[in-house]
Write an enzyme that holds these catalytic residues in place. Structure first.
Site: not given
Ligand code: DX5
Ligand code: ZN
Length: 213
Positions: A6, A30, A32, A34, A63, A65, A133, A169
């Site tokens: 990620s 990956h 993220d 948001m 991903h 969110m 998650m 994740d």
């Molecule tokens: C959290 C994300 C993850 C995050 C994971 O909301 O969905 O993908 O980047 O990071 P680590 O591996 O540091 O927990």
């Molecule tokens: Zn993620």
């Protein structure tokens, strides 16, 4: 195990180089995404993700969110190897599945740690990928929630013979990756354990090694 680093923990002032560093070692990248509504954090959207296509030949694991996945999913450039994952807690999961499916990529569904597994049951026959998650979504660098292991095992049973990939994740590092894989995870997402390390490529290799050590 397949690794999906990620970029949330990468150096955003040098994303192109960060992404190139894991080429040939990682299996996905990956992203993220948001929106500041679905989770209390803002990151980046299609402009950044689409631009990074020029720096990587890896499949993209996007991903979302965000509150309205059906509205924004079409803004991402995707092909058959990529996956767009939305959250079952977001608006209109059924519409999200249809919209993402029409884009020609894989369809992923995710759920927060507090959401019962039964919430995704009605959609299991329509998705290619489930993202479990193992932290509360929103931020990188949080601690792995051990309850996720049991959830992965239960999901494995629920999926049965269907061709659905289990991705996990949050909080995964060389110390716990093996347990996560043994519970049934096929794809491991890791942010801080890869891009938080001084040498992301070596860290990615180490994580893969540790998954079957
Ligand atoms: C959290 C994300 C993850 C995050 C994971 O909301 O969905 O993908 O980047 O990071 P680590 O591996 O540091 O927990
Ligand atoms: Zn993620």
């Amino acid at each position: 195990m397949k690794l999906s680093p990620s970029i949330l923990s990468a150096n955003f002032a040098n994303l192109a180089e960060e992404v190139k560093a894991v080429e040939g070692v990682a299996h996905f990248l990956h992203f993220d995404v948001m929106d500041g509504h679905f989770v209390p954090n803002l990151t980046f959207g299609p402009l950044v993700v689409n631009a990074l296509r020029r720096c990587s030949s890896l499949p993209f694991d996007i991903h979302l969110m965000i509150e309205r996945p059906a509205l924004y999913a079409p803004r991402f450039q995707v092909g058959p190897e990529d996956v767009i994952t939305f959250h079952v807690e977001a608006k209109d999961p059924q519409e999200a599945i249809q919209v993402i499916r029409r884009l020609g990529c894989k369809v992923g569904i995710s759920l927060k740690p507090g959401t019962p597994l039964s919430a995704i049951k009605p959609y299991l026959a329509q998705v290619d990928w489930v993202l479990v998650m193992s932290v509360e979504p929103g931020f990188g660098g949080q601690k792995f929630m051990p309850e996720a292991l049991d959830r992965i095992r239960k999901l494995r049973k629920l999926i049965g013979a269907r061709p659905v990939t289990i991705a996990v994740d949050g909080g995964i590092n060389p110390g716990n990756v093996r347990q996560v894989v043994e519970a049934g995870a096929e794809v491991i997402v890791a942010g801080s354990a890869v891009f938080g390390a001084p040498d992301p490529r070596a860290a990615a290799e180490k994580l893969i090694q540790a998954s079957h050590a």
